[in-house]
Design a protein around this motif. Structure first.
Motif, mmCIF file in Angstrom:
data_model
loop_
_atom_site.group_PDB
_atom_site.id
_atom_site.type_symbol
_atom_site.label_atom_id
_atom_site.label_comp_id
_atom_site.label_asym_id
_atom_site.label_seq_id
_atom_site.Cartn_x
_atom_site.Cartn_y
_atom_site.Cartn_z
ATOM 1 N N SER A 8 -0.495 2.401 7.915
ATOM 2 C CA SER A 8 -0.186 3.520 7.022
ATOM 3 C C SER A 8 1.109 4.201 7.470
ATOM 4 O O SER A 8 1.710 3.830 8.472
ATOM 5 C CB SER A 8 -1.333 4.531 7.020
ATOM 6 N N ASP A 9 1.508 5.219 6.710
ATOM 7 C CA ASP A 9 2.679 6.009 7.093
ATOM 8 C C ASP A 9 2.276 7.389 7.609
ATOM 9 O O ASP A 9 3.115 8.285 7.712
ATOM 10 C CB ASP A 9 3.646 6.162 5.912
ATOM 11 N N LEU A 10 0.995 7.563 7.922
ATOM 12 C CA LEU A 10 0.526 8.838 8.442
ATOM 13 C C LEU A 10 1.237 9.172 9.753
ATOM 14 O O LEU A 10 1.467 8.296 10.588
ATOM 15 C CB LEU A 10 -0.981 8.790 8.709
ATOM 16 N N SER A 11 1.563 10.448 9.915
ATOM 17 C CA SER A 11 2.109 10.876 11.199
ATOM 18 C C SER A 11 0.997 10.814 12.247
ATOM 19 O O SER A 11 -0.188 10.927 11.926
ATOM 20 C CB SER A 11 2.669 12.288 11.100
ATOM 21 N N VAL A 12 1.389 10.625 13.505
ATOM 22 C CA VAL A 12 0.421 10.475 14.600
ATOM 23 C C VAL A 12 0.791 11.440 15.717
ATOM 24 O O VAL A 12 1.968 11.559 16.077
ATOM 25 C CB VAL A 12 0.405 9.028 15.151
ATOM 26 N N LEU A 13 -0.208 12.131 16.252
ATOM 27 C CA LEU A 13 -0.012 12.989 17.414
ATOM 28 C C LEU A 13 -0.798 12.402 18.576
ATOM 29 O O LEU A 13 -2.017 12.249 18.498
ATOM 30 C CB LEU A 13 -0.477 14.417 17.141
#
Length: 286
Positions: A8-13
Motif C-alpha cells: 500500500s501507500d500508507l505512511s508508516v511510523l
C-alpha cells in the motif's frame, strides 16, 4: 505487519529505542512495495538546524537565501516514485512540523523562495525513539501530523526483550562481518553465545554488531570466546539459571530442526540419543 502493509501507500511510523533496526524496517517496507524500483532516501530530522532541514526536505531556488547559488530539488522531489525515510521525526521543530503536515495533506511541496508548489509522489516512513504519545500530551508534537504519519504503527522491542533473537542475529552479523575488509570467518563458542544471551544490550542490535566486529578482530582462534566479547560482568541475574534457559533453547531448536526426531537432534548436538532423552525429561519438553 511490515510485509502486509508494504504494497500500500500508507505512511508508516516505526517506534523503538536507538539501535533496534528502524531504518532496516523502513528499507524492508520500501523493498517489498511497488516503489522498490524508485529511490529510498533518508534524513535524520534531529541532526540538522531548522533552516538547513527545511532546504534539505523541500528544496530551494537560486537566490532564496545567502549561499543559495543554484536550485536544489530537496528530498521530497528527489524521492519521487520512491520512499522518504524521516528518522527521529520526534525531534522536528514545530514550524517544520506545520510545513510537513501541509505537504502530506496537499501532496505538493513548495521550495524555499519558489512562487508555486509542485506535486510530489512519495511514500513517507517515519521513525522515532521518543514516546510520541507523551510529546502529544506535552504539546511538543502536532496531533494532526501524528495521525498523518501513523497510517501503520510498528513498535520494535529492545533486544533485551527478545533474547531468543540473539543467536540468529549474531550468526547473521558474523556472516556479514566476514565480508568486510580485514575481517575473517569465525564462529561463536557455546560459552560466548551464553554470554551474549546474558547481556542487557542497552545499545540493542547496533551494540551487538559492534561487539561482534571487535571480537572478530581480537579473537586468537577460529571461535570467539567470552573474553573476546569484553562484556564485563553482565546484568545482575542468576547465571546458572540463565545458562539453563540457554541449554533448553538449544535442545528445543535442535528438536524443531529435526522435526522431533531425537536421533537426528542428538547427531546435530553431538551427543547420544539417551542424553537428548534425558534433557527432554529435565526441561519438560513436549
Amino acid at each position: 505487519v511490515a510485509r502486509r502493509v508494504a504494497p500500500s501507500d500508507l505512511s508508516v511510523l516505526v517506534e523503538g529505542e536507538s539501535g533496534t533496526g528502524k531504518e532496516l524496517f523502513a528499507r524492508f517496507v520500501h523493498a517489498e512495495s511497488h516503489r522498490s524500483s524508485g529511490p529510498f532516501l533518508a534524513i535524520n530530522c534531529g541532526a540538522l538546524p531548522e533552516t538547513l532541514l527545511e532546504s534539505e526536505l523541500f528544496g530551494h531556488v537560486r537566490g532564496a537565501f545567502t549561499g543559495a547559488q543554484r536550485d536544489h530539488p530537496g528530498l521530497f522531489r528527489s524521492a519521487r516514485g520512491g520512499t522518504l525515510f524521516l528518522d527521529e521525526i520526534g525531534e522536528m521543530p514545530p514550524r517544520m512540523q506545520t510545513r510537513l503536515l501541509r505537504v502530506l495533506q496537499e501532496r505538493e511541496v513548495r521550495a524555499v523562495g519558489a512562487e508555486r508548489p509542485e506535486p510530489v509522489d512519495v511514500r513517507v516512513v517515519a521513525a522515532t525513539n521518543r514516546d510520541l504519545s507523551a510529546a502529544l500530551a506535552e504539546g511538543t508534537f502536532r496531533e494532526d501530523l501524528f495521525y498523518r504519519l501513523v497510517g501503520v504503527r510498528i513498535a520494535l522491542p529492545p533486544l533485551r526483550e527478545r533474547r531468543d533473537d540473539v543467536p540468529r542475529l549474531a550468526a547473521h552479523a558474523l556472516e556479514r562481518i566476514a565480508e568486510e575488509p580485514g575481517m575473517r570467518e569465525v564462529t561463536l563458542s557455546k560459552a560466548a553465545l551464553a554470554a551474549l544471551l546474558l547481556h542487557d544490550w542497552p545499545g540493542n542490535v547496533r551494540e551487538l554488531w559492534q561487539t561482534l566486529r571487535r571480537a572478530v578482530l581480537v579473537a586468537e582462534g577460529d571461535a570467539i570466546e567470552p573474553v573476546d566479547l569484553a562484556l564485563g560482568s553482565g546484568p545482575a541475574m542468576d547465571r546458572r539459571a540463565a545458562l539453563r534457559r540457554f541449554d533448553r533453547r538449544l535442545v528445543e531448536e535442535a528438536l524443531r530442526a529435526a522435526d522431533g526426531n531425537r536421533t537426528a537432534a542428538a547427531k546435530a548436538l553431538g551427543v547420544s540419543r539417551m542424553t537428548v532423552h534425558r534433557w527432554i525429561k529435565r526441561y519438560d519438553l513436549r
